[in-house]
Design an enzyme around this catalytic site. Sequence first.
Site, PDB file in Angstrom:
ATOM      1  CD  GLU A  27      -3.183  -0.645   0.101  1.00 24.50           C
ATOM      2  OE1 GLU A  27      -3.132  -0.047  -1.437  1.00 24.50           O
ATOM      3  OE2 GLU A  27      -3.667  -0.864   0.342  1.00 24.50           O
ATOM      4  CG  HIS A  28       0.066   4.940   1.102  1.00 27.35           C
ATOM      5  ND1 HIS A  28      -0.733   5.821  -0.143  1.00 27.35           N
ATOM      6  CD2 HIS A  28      -1.309   4.422   1.437  1.00 27.35           C
ATOM      7  CE1 HIS A  28      -1.744   6.266   0.440  1.00 27.35           C
ATOM      8  NE2 HIS A  28      -2.241   5.670   0.740  1.00 27.35           N
ATOM      9  CG  ASP A  30       0.635   2.827  -6.594  1.00 25.59           C
ATOM     10  OD1 ASP A  30       0.615   3.575  -5.982  1.00 25.59           O
ATOM     11  OD2 ASP A  30      -0.275   3.275  -7.442  1.00 25.59           O
ATOM     12  N   GLY A 121     -16.492   5.354  -3.418  1.00 32.54           N
ATOM     13  CA  GLY A 121     -15.982   6.289  -1.914  1.00 32.54           C
ATOM     14  C   GLY A 121     -15.476   5.372  -1.084  1.00 32.54           C
ATOM     15  CB  ALA A 122     -16.030   2.199   0.043  1.00 29.85           C
ATOM     16  CB  SER A 126     -16.206   2.915  -7.515  1.00 27.40           C
ATOM     17  OG  SER A 126     -15.912   4.509  -7.016  1.00 27.40           O
ATOM     18  CG  ASP A 171      -6.044   1.707  -7.576  1.00 28.00           C
ATOM     19  OD1 ASP A 171      -5.636   1.146  -6.891  1.00 28.00           O
ATOM     20  OD2 ASP A 171      -6.632   2.999  -7.336  1.00 28.00           O
TER      21      ASP A 171
HETATM   22  C1  GLA Z   1      -5.351   4.735  -4.318  1.00 28.62           C
HETATM   23  C2  GLA Z   1      -4.236   4.604  -5.911  1.00 28.62           C
HETATM   24  C3  GLA Z   1      -3.222   3.786  -5.501  1.00 28.62           C
HETATM   25  C4  GLA Z   1      -2.756   3.368  -4.677  1.00 28.62           C
HETATM   26  C5  GLA Z   1      -3.483   3.504  -3.146  1.00 28.62           C
HETATM   27  C6  GLA Z   1      -2.255   3.462  -2.630  1.00 28.62           C
HETATM   28  O1  GLA Z   1      -5.948   3.619  -4.236  1.00 28.62           O
HETATM   29  O2  GLA Z   1      -5.769   5.366  -6.776  1.00 28.62           O
HETATM   30  O3  GLA Z   1      -2.628   4.063  -6.962  1.00 28.62           O
HETATM   31  O4  GLA Z   1      -1.516   3.971  -4.465  1.00 28.62           O
HETATM   32  O5  GLA Z   1      -4.371   4.247  -2.876  1.00 28.62           O
HETATM   33  O6  GLA Z   1      -1.592   1.811  -2.315  1.00 28.62           O
END
Ligand code: GLA
Length: 386
Positions: A27-28, A30, A121-122, A126, A171
């Site tokens: 997470e965080h 990419d 928003g979850a 989406s 995403d």
């Molecule tokens: C959001 C962003 C992704 C990624 C995540 C955190 O979903 O769209 O690119 O940075 O946050 O991992």
Amino acid sequence: MDEVLKEALPTAEWMAISPGRVNLLGEHVDYNDGLVLPAAIDRYVKAAFAARDDEVVRMRSLDLDSFAAFSVRDVDSKLDLDGNPLPNWALYPAGVAWSLIKEGFAPHGMDVVLRSNVPIGAGLSSSAAVELAFAAAWQHVGGWKIERMRLAQLCQRAENAYVGVKCGLMDQFACAHGVARHALYLDTRSLAWQPIPLPLKTAIVIADSSVERELSASAYNQRRSECESALAHARKIFPQAQSLRDVSVEDMEKVKAVMPEIPFKRMRHVVEEIERVKQGCQLLLADDAAGFGKLMNAGHTSLRDLYAVSIPALDTLAAIAQNIPGCYGARLTGAGFGGCTVNLVESDSAEDFVEALKDGYQRETGMQAKVYICKPSRGVYIKPIK
Ligand code: GLA
């Protein structure tokens, strides 16, 4: 769902089906050239579409009960046909048209009707699902052959440069490349990727805190700039580092002295989270759900304490889940600041886990969580409407 779309747009012969995503680990990272491990899920945006003879895109969201129309010729303006600002949701498709044009394509006019069961928003992407649905629809209508990774990058660019959220590629990548029953390992630097089977006898459970993500775009962009600042400090000692991906766990201690506390904490999360993904993939391949779950738990702690993107409701959901029998691991998923947790659960215990988590959350917070088992699914595709 198909009948409703057909009824709303009788001229449509095709629809794009585009999944949301959940991130299991990574997470965080990419936007720091790191490694991620998301999965596309069986919650979809469905977009029925019909080509038009002009350059107008007329779109209706049945869920939002909202209509918007724009001309692809005038997409730069972000205005509708009457000269009013496009509603927020319409900026995503308009951004995709903008991005396609920048790449030399000429997106067609279309009528489009959308429905979705990806919660908005979850933190389940989406918006990426909407982007890929439109990208796939335009590709179908235009008869173009665009490689999936490029389609994902086009959509990321739409979100970065047109909508104004500086997201990474995860995403859009997951939505484009989903594989049933698999997580998706992606190296965001080389773009090499690989589907990784989930451990046998496990289920993925998503728990929606019902707290909508707040200020997420500005806080997200702030985290990105904190990473940039961390990199600038790190480069004083390691001038060859191109991104935080190039800082190793050992290097980190050396740069600690030259760095203020906040960027150091952000960097430490990124460096260790990338390590967790490396280890996590090996554990998944060895069918070690318990080992993988521990990394998920550690990931949550790091997102809470080092990256500061959790909120009390997500901490509560993760803590309750981590103590329920049959749960291997639980962590917030996506950008944070609200939204959902993801849980890896022994499949035989999954139904009981769902009930126990709902009850526990209600007892501790007085709020209702939506908790459901989800299945890793295939990426965006087009199918005829019957
Ligand atoms: C959001 C962003 C992704 C990624 C995540 C955190 O979903 O769209 O690119 O940075 O946050 O991992």
